[in-house]
Design a protein around this motif. Structure first.
Motif, mmCIF file in Angstrom:
data_model
loop_
_atom_site.group_PDB
_atom_site.id
_atom_site.type_symbol
_atom_site.label_atom_id
_atom_site.label_comp_id
_atom_site.label_asym_id
_atom_site.label_seq_id
_atom_site.Cartn_x
_atom_site.Cartn_y
_atom_site.Cartn_z
ATOM 1 N N MET A 170 0.829 -1.208 0.000
ATOM 2 C CA MET A 170 0.000 0.000 0.000
ATOM 3 C C MET A 170 0.864 1.259 0.000
ATOM 4 S SD MET A 170 -1.706 0.425 3.803
ATOM 5 C CE MET A 170 -1.642 -1.225 4.458
ATOM 6 N N VAL B 51 -6.369 3.643 -2.242
ATOM 7 C CA VAL B 51 -5.946 2.470 -1.482
ATOM 8 C C VAL B 51 -7.106 2.075 -0.566
ATOM 9 C CG1 VAL B 51 -4.347 1.626 0.283
ATOM 10 C CG2 VAL B 51 -3.516 3.155 -1.532
ATOM 11 N N THR C 5 -8.228 -0.736 2.358
ATOM 12 C CA THR C 5 -7.717 -1.776 3.248
ATOM 13 C C THR C 5 -8.874 -2.399 4.018
ATOM 14 O OG1 THR C 5 -7.276 -0.206 5.043
ATOM 15 C CG2 THR C 5 -5.455 -0.674 3.539
ATOM 16 N N ARG D 137 -6.388 6.185 3.227
ATOM 17 C CA ARG D 137 -6.960 4.915 2.771
ATOM 18 C C ARG D 137 -8.431 4.816 3.122
ATOM 19 N NH1 ARG D 137 -6.415 0.786 7.200
ATOM 20 N NH2 ARG D 137 -5.854 2.020 9.011
ATOM 21 N N ARG E 202 -3.295 10.818 0.671
ATOM 22 C CA ARG E 202 -2.287 9.943 0.054
ATOM 23 C C ARG E 202 -1.085 10.745 -0.407
ATOM 24 N NH1 ARG E 202 -6.880 8.132 -2.349
ATOM 25 N NH2 ARG E 202 -6.289 8.957 -4.383
#
Length: 124
Positions: free
Chosen positions: A24, A34, A36, A61, A86
């Motif tokens: 990631m 991203v 998760t 994320r 990010r």
């Protein structure tokens, strides 16, 4: 499985969906979303990730569960609200000017050449 994806293919992927993989952080350099897996304490019998050890916070994320993956992925792809997070984290993890620009350019050239030759490559 994701760690077997050649780095050159990361640029053609729209988003990364992972459980708790360090890929990631590499993927941050693509600027793409991203996602998760939202693993709550006690939900996973074999592995309890400690997300508090990750650099940054939740701003980089999207958290998903098996029940909301489609909804979260759609939001990440169509109304990305985590891009600034990010970008900020990528800037902290991969500060500009600390790597040799010549080495950076050489690596990108090699990757580009290898990706044109084949969709996969091996480092010997």
């Amino acid at each position: 499985m994701l760690n077997k994806i050649p780095h050159c293919l990361q640029w053609s992927i729209d988003a990364l969906i992972t459980d708790y993989s360090s890929i990631m952080f590499d993927f941050l350099l693509t600027g793409k979303p991203v996602l998760t897996l939202d693993i709550r304490h006690g939900d996973h019998q074999l592995f309890e990730p400690d997300y508090s050890l990750l650099p940054g916070d939740e701003d980089f994320r999207y958290l998903f569960t098996l029940d909301n993956l489609g909804e979260i992925l759609s939001a990440a792809l169509n109304a990305d609200t985590k891009q600034a997070g990010r970008q900020a984290l990528a800037g902290r993890l991969f500060p500009e000017g600390e790597a040799s620009p010549a080495l950076h350019d050489k690596i990108l050239k090699i990757l580009d050449e290898k990706c044109r030759e084949s969709s996969t490559f091996a480092v010997e």
